[in-house]
Design an enzyme around this catalytic site. Sequence first.
Site, short mmCIF file in Angstrom:
data_model
loop_
_atom_site.label_atom_id
_atom_site.label_comp_id
_atom_site.label_asym_id
_atom_site.label_seq_id
_atom_site.Cartn_x
_atom_site.Cartn_y
_atom_site.Cartn_z
N PHE A 1 13.84 -21.27 -15.15
CA PHE A 1 14.96 -20.96 -16.05
C PHE A 1 14.51 -21.24 -17.49
CE2 PHE A 1 19.37 -22.03 -17.58
CZ PHE A 1 19.91 -20.78 -17.35
N ASP B 1 14.37 -28.42 -9.88
CA ASP B 1 15.68 -28.02 -10.38
C ASP B 1 16.40 -27.31 -9.22
OD1 ASP B 1 17.88 -26.76 -11.55
OD2 ASP B 1 16.84 -26.43 -13.46
N TYR C 1 28.44 -26.29 -11.42
CA TYR C 1 29.44 -25.22 -11.60
C TYR C 1 29.07 -23.93 -10.88
CZ TYR C 1 26.26 -24.36 -15.59
OH TYR C 1 25.16 -24.18 -16.38
N LYS C 2 27.94 -23.94 -10.14
CA LYS C 2 27.56 -22.75 -9.37
C LYS C 2 28.13 -22.88 -7.96
CE LYS C 2 23.86 -21.88 -12.56
NZ LYS C 2 22.53 -22.26 -13.00
N ARG D 1 22.51 -8.90 -10.29
CA ARG D 1 22.41 -10.03 -9.37
C ARG D 1 23.69 -10.14 -8.56
NH1 ARG D 1 20.81 -15.79 -11.87
NH2 ARG D 1 22.93 -15.48 -12.59
C1 LIG Z 1 22.29 -22.78 -14.28
C2 LIG Z 1 20.98 -23.44 -14.46
C3 LIG Z 1 20.84 -24.48 -15.37
C4 LIG Z 1 22.02 -24.86 -16.23
O1 LIG Z 1 21.69 -25.65 -17.29
P1 LIG Z 1 22.84 -26.18 -18.26
O2 LIG Z 1 22.21 -27.28 -18.98
O3 LIG Z 1 24.01 -26.57 -17.40
O4 LIG Z 1 23.24 -25.05 -19.14
C5 LIG Z 1 19.61 -25.11 -15.47
N1 LIG Z 1 18.57 -24.74 -14.68
C6 LIG Z 1 18.68 -23.73 -13.80
C7 LIG Z 1 17.52 -23.35 -12.94
C8 LIG Z 1 19.88 -23.04 -13.67
O5 LIG Z 1 19.99 -22.05 -12.80
#
Ligand SMILES: *Cc1c(COP(=O)(O)O)cnc(C)c1O
Length: 422
Positions: A128, A207, A232-233, A382
Amino acid sequence: MAIPLSADYASMLDAQDRLAHFRERFVVPDPELIYMDGNSLGRLPKATQTYARELIETQWGTRLIRGWNEGWFTAPERIGAKIARLIGAQPDEVIVADSTSVNLFKLVVAALRAQRGRTRLVTDDLNFPSDLYVLQGAIELLEKGHRLDIISSPDGIHGPAAEIQASLDEQVALLTLSHTVFKSGYLYDMAELTRAAHSVGSLVLWDLSHSVGAVPVDLNAAQVDLAIGCTYKYLNGGPGAPAFLYIRRELQERLGNPISGWMGQRDLFNFALDYKPAMGLRQFLTGTPPILSLSLIEPGVDVLLEAGLDALRAKSEQQSEYLIQLWEAVLKPEGFVLNSPRDVRKRGSHISLGHQEGLRIDMALINDMQVLPDFRAPDNIRLGLAPLYTSFSDIHTTVTRLHQVVADKLYEQYPHEVPIVT
Ligand SMILES: *Cc1c(COP(=O)(O)O)cnc(C)c1O
């Protein structure tokens, strides 16, 4: 093997689905709207809606400052301990705090300081982007000559697992990867890469943002050192809900929080002038937790624990296979390509379909077709499969409507410009 393409077949799969009743635990105000973005923002659990009223009206409204001694103060550990059960960790190895990005920063700086003399950080180009930015920022801050090695995926879909293993040596301080990759949904073999990194003395940080709540994870079995993840996912914690971090028990004494603050202080109400870290994971707190959004994570986690991760994974696998079979029969002839691994064991719980007109198709789906997917550049639509509430009929309808958008060229009325949030 060819599968029946009818909507009736999807209804039959729903009738056989033993998790189907969990959909009733969620607020679904418009049954016509097909939600395929539970991997970006989970739906609202009804229990959360009820609890939000109590939290605000009773806990905040009537208990006022007393709330801190009635569950608020210990909420980061209490909810962390529940999340621990979803990811194969001990209750005292997980705590909820800050955002995923901030937690990554804290753990990366802590890990690099503990790995003195080692200069390499290894990740991949499917990670990410925020994670890469955090790694770059941590290196700049430390000024210890660290180098970030971003290993390239061979095809933009599969993680470069073999190339990563080949690049590991005694200079690697930390290997950090997304367990499920956000674009393609590729799923790394956590145990294998952790073992490989440990064999050269590196620490490992996963992660779990796109895994937790949809893919079973066993951090303890894989002897993972560090992990972070989003709530939040698939955990359905609500927009911007705070994230979690995990530190293996034996490492907790060795690592220090680089953003030391009063919530991580040993006896915080002594108001001593010198920082002394609290015992265990509490030292990884910094400032006052956002109690409202933190508390609202808990009802969603309870629903997941009730359903059980193995059952959820089995449904997710069945659903992603079903979606891919429909893609092959209905969408492939219209120019859609599969940008996710074909092998179910190498896949998380979302599927990416690419198309030359991906962005405009996405806009037509949202605006004209009552389907909410999301879009990831350059051409990925997606489709998130949240096994707690995504039905087989949702998948069937999505494929039918995607087909219609392309066959009838409904996307042609949309511009090529990209909106702010996709
Ligand atoms: C959604 C997501 C995040 C979210 O990071 P925030 O700090 O909450 O914005 C981080 N890493 C991955 C791989 C994600 O999919």
